[in-house]
Motif scaffolding. Structure first.
Motif, short mmCIF file in Angstrom:
data_model
loop_
_atom_site.label_atom_id
_atom_site.label_comp_id
_atom_site.label_asym_id
_atom_site.label_seq_id
_atom_site.Cartn_x
_atom_site.Cartn_y
_atom_site.Cartn_z
N ALA A 188 0.92 -23.22 17.35
CA ALA A 188 -0.18 -23.74 16.53
C ALA A 188 0.20 -25.08 15.91
N LEU A 189 1.42 -25.16 15.42
CA LEU A 189 1.87 -26.44 14.84
C LEU A 189 1.94 -27.52 15.91
N PHE A 190 2.49 -27.19 17.05
CA PHE A 190 2.69 -28.18 18.10
C PHE A 190 1.37 -28.65 18.72
N PHE A 191 0.50 -27.72 19.07
CA PHE A 191 -0.72 -28.09 19.78
C PHE A 191 -1.88 -28.49 18.88
N ALA A 192 -1.97 -27.88 17.69
CA ALA A 192 -3.13 -28.15 16.84
C ALA A 192 -2.84 -29.07 15.67
N LYS A 193 -1.61 -29.06 15.17
CA LYS A 193 -1.34 -29.83 13.95
C LYS A 193 -0.61 -31.15 14.19
N ILE A 194 0.31 -31.19 15.14
CA ILE A 194 1.04 -32.43 15.43
C ILE A 194 0.08 -33.57 15.81
N MET B 207 7.47 -2.97 -6.19
CA MET B 207 7.43 -3.10 -4.74
C MET B 207 8.53 -4.06 -4.30
N LEU B 208 9.25 -3.65 -3.28
CA LEU B 208 10.33 -4.47 -2.76
C LEU B 208 9.78 -5.70 -2.05
N PRO B 209 10.53 -6.81 -2.08
CA PRO B 209 10.05 -8.05 -1.45
C PRO B 209 9.76 -7.88 0.04
N ASN B 210 10.58 -7.10 0.74
CA ASN B 210 10.34 -6.93 2.18
C ASN B 210 9.01 -6.26 2.46
N LYS B 211 8.64 -5.27 1.66
CA LYS B 211 7.35 -4.61 1.83
C LYS B 211 6.21 -5.60 1.57
N PHE B 212 6.34 -6.34 0.49
CA PHE B 212 5.29 -7.29 0.13
C PHE B 212 5.10 -8.35 1.21
N ILE B 213 6.20 -8.88 1.72
CA ILE B 213 6.12 -9.89 2.79
C ILE B 213 5.47 -9.29 4.04
N CYS B 214 5.83 -8.07 4.39
CA CYS B 214 5.22 -7.42 5.55
C CYS B 214 3.73 -7.24 5.35
N TYR B 215 3.33 -6.79 4.17
CA TYR B 215 1.91 -6.56 3.91
C TYR B 215 1.12 -7.86 3.92
N VAL B 216 1.66 -8.90 3.31
CA VAL B 216 0.94 -10.18 3.26
C VAL B 216 0.83 -10.79 4.66
N LEU B 217 1.93 -10.84 5.38
CA LEU B 217 1.90 -11.40 6.73
C LEU B 217 1.00 -10.57 7.64
N GLY B 218 1.11 -9.26 7.53
CA GLY B 218 0.27 -8.39 8.34
C GLY B 218 -1.21 -8.62 8.06
N ARG C 279 -0.19 -26.60 6.14
CA ARG C 279 0.48 -25.91 5.03
C ARG C 279 0.55 -24.40 5.25
N LEU C 280 -0.52 -23.77 5.67
CA LEU C 280 -0.50 -22.33 5.88
C LEU C 280 0.40 -21.97 7.07
N ASP C 281 0.33 -22.75 8.13
CA ASP C 281 1.16 -22.48 9.30
C ASP C 281 2.64 -22.55 8.95
N ILE C 282 3.01 -23.53 8.15
CA ILE C 282 4.41 -23.68 7.75
C ILE C 282 4.86 -22.53 6.87
N VAL C 283 4.04 -22.12 5.92
CA VAL C 283 4.38 -21.00 5.04
C VAL C 283 4.52 -19.72 5.85
N LEU C 284 3.59 -19.46 6.76
CA LEU C 284 3.68 -18.27 7.60
C LEU C 284 4.93 -18.29 8.47
N LEU C 285 5.23 -19.45 9.03
CA LEU C 285 6.42 -19.57 9.87
C LEU C 285 7.69 -19.31 9.07
N VAL C 286 7.79 -19.86 7.88
CA VAL C 286 8.97 -19.64 7.03
C VAL C 286 9.10 -18.16 6.66
#
Length: 122
Positions: free
Chosen positions: A78-84, A1-12, A100-107
């Motif tokens: 989410a980072l600005f209002f809930a985590k900062i 599986m190509l990385p782009n597909k995997f990233i789309c599936y995980v984020l989705g 940690r999850l918000d940062i990973v998802l954002l990246v």
């Protein structure tokens, strides 16, 4: 599986589940009231719908150029209002743990956005 597909599936997957939980579980609505955001009920519903619909687009790998920017905006919000505030009240380590999850998802969203035109839909 190509990385782009995997990233789309995980984020989705993450955003579909997040949006569904917000829509199904009424106890989640309180978090938007606690953040003192304007029109918390409407904003809560809007965020839930955007997460769910954009997550569906990510999983189907359709209209990524339309699905990714609102999700990036939601993650920054989410980072600005809930985590900062955690950074100011509980310290750096608590902030890093809570965000940690918000940062990973954002990246991952930013990486996907940078390559959306370069990856072929295979």
């Amino acid at each position: 599986m190509l990385p782009n597909k995997f990233i789309c599936y995980v984020l989705g997957y993450v955003f579909i589940i997040s949006g569904l939980i917000k829509l199904i579980d009424p106890s989640r609505r309180g978090m938007f009231h606690e953040l003192a955001l304007p029109f918390p009920e409407t904003l809560f519903f809007l965020v839930a719908m955007v997460e769910f619909l954009a997550g569906m687009l990510l999983v189907s790998r359709m209209y990524l150029h339309l699905a990714i920017p609102p999700l990036i905006f939601i993650m920054i919000g989410a980072l600005f209002f809930a985590k900062i505030p955690i950074l100011w009240t509980e310290g750096l380590l608590s902030f890093l743990f809570a965000s940690r999850l918000d940062i990973v998802l954002l990246v991952l969203l930013i990486l996907l956005w940078q390559h959306v035109g370069k990856w072929k839909k295979v």
